[in-house]
Write a protein that holds these residues in place. Sequence first.
Motif, PDB file in Angstrom:
ATOM      1  N   ARG A   1       0.814  -1.211   0.000  1.00  0.00           N
ATOM      2  CA  ARG A   1       0.000   0.000   0.000  1.00  0.00           C
ATOM      3  C   ARG A   1       0.847   1.261   0.000  1.00  0.00           C
ATOM      4  O   ARG A   1       1.915   1.311   0.617  1.00  0.00           O
ATOM      5  CB  ARG A   1      -0.905  -0.002   1.231  1.00  0.00           C
TER       6      ARG A   1
ATOM      7  N   LEU B   1      -8.451  -1.264 -11.412  1.00  0.00           N
ATOM      8  CA  LEU B   1      -8.877  -0.253 -10.449  1.00  0.00           C
ATOM      9  C   LEU B   1      -8.935  -0.843  -9.044  1.00  0.00           C
ATOM     10  O   LEU B   1      -8.535  -0.208  -8.081  1.00  0.00           O
ATOM     11  CB  LEU B   1     -10.241   0.322 -10.838  1.00  0.00           C
ATOM     12  N   ARG B   2      -9.435  -2.082  -8.966  1.00  0.00           N
ATOM     13  CA  ARG B   2      -9.506  -2.712  -7.640  1.00  0.00           C
ATOM     14  C   ARG B   2      -8.111  -2.930  -7.074  1.00  0.00           C
ATOM     15  O   ARG B   2      -7.863  -2.734  -5.891  1.00  0.00           O
ATOM     16  CB  ARG B   2     -10.260  -4.030  -7.717  1.00  0.00           C
TER      17      ARG B   2
ATOM     18  N   ARG C   1      -6.773   0.236  -5.868  1.00  0.00           N
ATOM     19  CA  ARG C   1      -7.391   0.631  -4.598  1.00  0.00           C
ATOM     20  C   ARG C   1      -6.660  -0.041  -3.446  1.00  0.00           C
ATOM     21  O   ARG C   1      -6.348   0.578  -2.444  1.00  0.00           O
ATOM     22  CB  ARG C   1      -8.860   0.231  -4.573  1.00  0.00           C
ATOM     23  N   ARG C   2      -6.368  -1.330  -3.619  1.00  0.00           N
ATOM     24  CA  ARG C   2      -5.642  -2.033  -2.547  1.00  0.00           C
ATOM     25  C   ARG C   2      -4.263  -1.425  -2.342  1.00  0.00           C
ATOM     26  O   ARG C   2      -3.742  -1.423  -1.240  1.00  0.00           O
ATOM     27  CB  ARG C   2      -5.502  -3.516  -2.895  1.00  0.00           C
TER      28      ARG C   2
ATOM     29  N   LEU D   1      -5.855   4.829  -5.457  1.00  0.00           N
ATOM     30  CA  LEU D   1      -7.117   5.527  -5.681  1.00  0.00           C
ATOM     31  C   LEU D   1      -8.141   5.083  -4.650  1.00  0.00           C
ATOM     32  O   LEU D   1      -7.965   4.079  -3.974  1.00  0.00           O
ATOM     33  CB  LEU D   1      -7.645   5.294  -7.101  1.00  0.00           C
ATOM     34  N   THR D   2      -9.193   5.889  -4.541  1.00  0.00           N
ATOM     35  CA  THR D   2     -10.265   5.573  -3.609  1.00  0.00           C
ATOM     36  C   THR D   2     -11.531   5.370  -4.416  1.00  0.00           C
ATOM     37  O   THR D   2     -11.885   6.244  -5.208  1.00  0.00           O
ATOM     38  CB  THR D   2     -10.483   6.746  -2.638  1.00  0.00           C
ATOM     39  N   LEU D   3     -12.155   4.228  -4.248  1.00  0.00           N
ATOM     40  CA  LEU D   3     -13.397   3.989  -4.970  1.00  0.00           C
ATOM     41  C   LEU D   3     -14.536   4.673  -4.229  1.00  0.00           C
ATOM     42  O   LEU D   3     -14.565   4.693  -3.010  1.00  0.00           O
ATOM     43  CB  LEU D   3     -13.678   2.494  -5.065  1.00  0.00           C
TER      44      LEU D   3
ATOM     45  N   VAL E   1     -17.318   0.390  -8.427  1.00  0.00           N
ATOM     46  CA  VAL E   1     -16.014   0.559  -9.039  1.00  0.00           C
ATOM     47  C   VAL E   1     -16.124   1.617 -10.148  1.00  0.00           C
ATOM     48  O   VAL E   1     -15.178   1.908 -10.848  1.00  0.00           O
ATOM     49  CB  VAL E   1     -15.505  -0.804  -9.573  1.00  0.00           C
TER      50      VAL E   1
ATOM     51  N   PHE F   1     -14.254   7.043  -8.836  1.00  0.00           N
ATOM     52  CA  PHE F   1     -13.099   6.979  -7.939  1.00  0.00           C
ATOM     53  C   PHE F   1     -12.376   8.314  -7.913  1.00  0.00           C
ATOM     54  O   PHE F   1     -12.547   9.140  -8.809  1.00  0.00           O
ATOM     55  CB  PHE F   1     -12.148   5.882  -8.395  1.00  0.00           C
TER      56      PHE F   1
END
Lengths: 242, 452
Positions: free
Chosen positions: A38, A163-164, A167-168, A172-174, A178, A181
């Motif tokens: 992260r 995108l997922r 995010r992990r 980015l923030t969803l 999805v 973001f």
Amino acid sequence: MQLTDLNDSNDNYLSVELARAVANPLFPQIDAQLRSGRHISSDDFQAHSYLADAYEALDQFYRRYQVELIKAPEGFFYLRPKSNALLGRSMLSELDMLVGKVLCYMYLSPERLANEGVFTLTELLEELSNLADETQLLRMVNQRSGGSDLDKQKLKDRVKGCLRRFRRLGMLTLIGGVDKFTLNEAVFRFGADVRTDEDPREVQMRLIRDGEAIVHDDDLPTDEKLQQNDDEETEEQLGLEV
Amino acid sequence: MASKNTTDAQKNLPELVGWVKDQGFNLNLSSDRLAFLIAVSVIAEQEVGAELTEAQLHDAFRLVSDIFSQVDETQTERANNAINDFCRQQLFNRFGADTVDTASLYRLTPLALGIVNFYAQQKTYSNVKLSILLTQVAAEIEKVYQAAQAGGDEGYWDEAVYSVLKYSVEDIFERIDLTQRAMDSQQQNAKDDIAKLLHQNWSQAISACEQLLAETSSHLRELQDTLTSAGDKLQAGLLNIQETVHGNADHEHIATLVFNLQARLDGIIAWGQQSIDLWTRYDRHVHKFIRTAIDMDKNRAFSQRLRESVQNFSEHNWHLVIADEARLLELRDETLSFRDENVTGDMPDEMEYQDLVDIQNEVAARVESYLAEFKQNQQPLELATVLREFLADYPSVQHFDIARLVIDEACKLGLASAEVKFTGQQAPWRPINETGAKVQAHNIDTYDSLPQ
């Protein structure tokens, strides 16, 4: 590793700063997040200010795992494992890299200001097909793609997957599903090779030397300079657990 | 307008929709037609009776047609089409000629005026206008309050209180509402301008942007101050009126109206707060953008290079490395599944899980062997007694299940002669446990000759 060293070296006890950093209740969570890849940016105010304070002590701490705690010029933190690191490491896929670059481009475009930094999946797909070569894109999904709707749908699903993953990684923030973001400075890692007006090849080589990036497996570079570096690279790839 | 009409309309919305469908209302204005409409309205303003002759309409159309550089030849025909369309769309009212040789006269309908006003006056809305409206409405409310205090007969109330509230105060509220909507679009324009400025040359655009941001923010804040200070006074005024008419059945319609106006006023004040909040969020975002994006990419060369690097992605051959340590929680799950056998050891007998079917079978077997003796000895089987003995060994919660098993087994053994002979005699009810459960059954005394 060098267990004997531990007894010999002068610092065989924890520095006060490190002890304080590890004792902080935030440490376990932030440590786990960093190790899972992260990126922690100033959006996560608490974690970010903790890392900014404890940066030096923690950098020393992670170096013992052959991992560097990096503070990027844009202000976010992340772990960069060396090839002989004790922590697991992996690389992002080709599509990840392409989508990441487009996201970085979108981050910089003023047209998106009116939405207050909220991007949609549709916008991303549009921008992707504007900027990138569509056949190349579809080939990432299906080697023998003829551009069918099915392949396009597959591409969309794969982009969603990217995108997922981002995010992990804290890039980015969803918002909701999805489909919407917001982006984070960490996407600038994708633009690292063109950040300055140096020759991108040079920069790529430097990135690779620093352990920030690795060369693509089956498509070895044609550039001779990179060939010279090849021995080092293959070593790095062998140590990799993808 | 909106709130008033929607409350009415909710009741008969389908009716309303049906009405539009039946009448075939539709509006379709291309920009040349719209320009024509606006041109006509400008000419009409200069006329005394705001009435236009067909020739004047044609003049207006020629002007528009020239600016839109349309073909001259078809002009008259197109003008006639446009005029007829406008009449059909209820944008023009045509007044027939009184004699054969005088031409028709045209006048703009309220709908046309509304459309023209929307475009022409949009820019004139400002906080100055809003504060004038607020002063105006405050004066009206004060007037109504005084009239209400003075009191009078029904006609007086209707004239001095109800109608002023209904037609003057409500009307001003409506205009405030419109002004606010216009200001919403102003904000949208400011946002578009900022995006455009940044797109052209962003390092030089920053100061212009910041100015635009600051202007709009201070504008909004001023507006909100005006709204809150005036709003409180207005609410107080309305409250006074409400108190005066309170409890008087004759003035119920006034009370309802005042209540609606209060809600309306709340909406107006809330709008101000909301638009400030939205703008602040936008403002913060733009500043962040200026701080990060523009700082990073002074002359947009980075953006350009990124673009190229996406376009030439086939030359791209590096992949970012990320730390990817499996999470501790997941590791534990994995370990558990790896060492499955170590986890399952011997369980104490009491904790061992038992299937219900197994237990039933076991009990059934016991019952069967117990009952078998009766059959062997050809002894009449008195169900109640047997059950009573059997159930005594089990806790009462299990009695029903056990009794069922016993009866099932007993029935397998044989029949009751009393039942076979159709004597019609009812067997007596007999208790089988301490809690009062009873059973009604004849003795089983005719056993199957077949061995089990």
